[in-house]
Design an enzyme around this catalytic site. Sequence first.
Site, PDB file in Angstrom:
ATOM      1  N   ASP A 132     -47.201 -15.503 -22.135  1.00  0.00           N
ATOM      2  CA  ASP A 132     -48.663 -15.609 -22.007  1.00  0.00           C
ATOM      3  C   ASP A 132     -49.368 -14.419 -22.666  1.00  0.00           C
ATOM      4  OD1 ASP A 132     -47.467 -14.206 -19.940  1.00  0.00           O
ATOM      5  OD2 ASP A 132     -48.810 -14.947 -18.370  1.00  0.00           O
ATOM      6  N   ASP A 138     -47.099 -24.398  -9.169  1.00  0.00           N
ATOM      7  CA  ASP A 138     -47.869 -23.841  -8.051  1.00  0.00           C
ATOM      8  C   ASP A 138     -49.383 -23.968  -8.300  1.00  0.00           C
ATOM      9  OD1 ASP A 138     -47.945 -22.029 -10.133  1.00  0.00           O
ATOM     10  OD2 ASP A 138     -47.471 -20.265  -8.916  1.00  0.00           O
TER      11      ASP A 138
END
Length: 438
Positions: A284, A206
Amino acid sequence: MRVNLRRFMIIGSCLTGAWFIYTYLSFFVVTNSYSRNNFVDLEKKLNSLQSKLDVELSDSSVLLERVKQHLRRSEQNEKTKELYSNNLETQSVINPILPVLVIACDRITVKRCLDNLVKFRPNKETFPIIVSQDCGHNATYQVIKQYTDSDPTISVVKQPDLSEIPLTRAKVKFKGYYKIARHYKFALNYVFRSLGHEAVIIVEDDLDISPDFFEYFQGTYPLLLKDPSIWCISAWNDNGKKELIDLSRPELLHRTDFFPGLGWVLRSETWDMLEPKWPEAFFDDWLRDPENTQGRACIRPEVSRTYSFGKVGVSKGLFFDLHLRYMQLNMEFVEFTKHNLTYLIKDVYDDSLTSLVYSLPESSAEEVIAGVGSGPVRVAYSNAKTYQKAAKKLGLMDDFRSGIPRTAYRGIVTCYIRGRRVYLAPNYEWVKYDPNWG
Ligand code: UD1
Ligand code: MN
């Protein structure tokens, strides 16, 4: 007769004497001549030996010279080889193979991402595209296939383990993050271990990219090799809204202790270090813990080189509506490969940043927002609370991971507000981040 006998005896003894003398002399003369001849022979032999020796000597000195020459030549060859491999190394620094890994799942909008990668890719050989697809979504796979069928430098691999991850009821809402972490582990092992690449540019399905996205990574990649205190290069500025950046400085780059993700380069040797401890979820945030990255930093741009259009995703749309949609994507092409980026090397950067920041006049976040004063300023904070208050006022992200504010470097967060450079900086001697913040 008596006289004759006497005379005979005298003559006889004379003759005998003469014979003796003759024999002696002749013996002497023969011996003498024999030894003279012998000496001449010996001399001849010696001479011939000498000349043979000379010949042999000159032969062996020719041989020696040949050996020396050979040694010199092979030494030269080694040097040439070394030079060549150095050149190759330099060559691979200047022109490394940097594959792009696209992390895909079940969104057919991966097309938008792939279209841009294809559009801005300056060189197919330097930047092969590898799509890794999770989720077993066939419609998405068919979209990806259109690219791989028509271009041999674009390939696709399917994440093979689609099994459900057993989770407690409390954790089930985070299932997406578990799947993402599992997928990343597979995809990075595939790129580094199966394909043997040295480094990879990771993008999610995305993400939009800027026209100089590839040039940015190509130009900054040597920093990763030169400076062992840098472990990643990211295309993302976590505070990249247009009110917070200097749009006139698209070439400006920074160091950050906060892993930005969203379009980033990882080296194989760093993966070797991360892979054994790779987390089950929230990879992350895990990469934002200095324990996992050995306190090393990332490079990030002033103006982001990626833009996330993924409103519908694992973290749902709230984060998108609050922040992501306002992020500024760089549109100006910067020739990073021709820029001198040595100002980002740790020793140079740390000294010049701290001496600059602490030589600046101090101001409050309120004054900055109200437009009081001009020129670069320092806004001081003393703890998590005063940091968050100032960050909120300035319009910066005010959250922490492992005690690190977004975009912070050694406690300093830099942004650009109302035409001036602003540094949000600790008013104490910064030593390390406090994981209790946030
Ligand atoms: C957010 C982060 C994202 C990070 C992720 C993991 C932002 C804007 N996004 O995801 O960078 O990687 O948290 O902590 O901060 N995917 C799979 N398998 C799945 C689901 C998703 O591989 O089962 C892939 C998607 O294709 C995408 C990536 O994982 O490439 C992130 O998924 P997305 O749905 O975009 O989640 P975010 O909320 O953006
Ligand atoms: Mn996303």
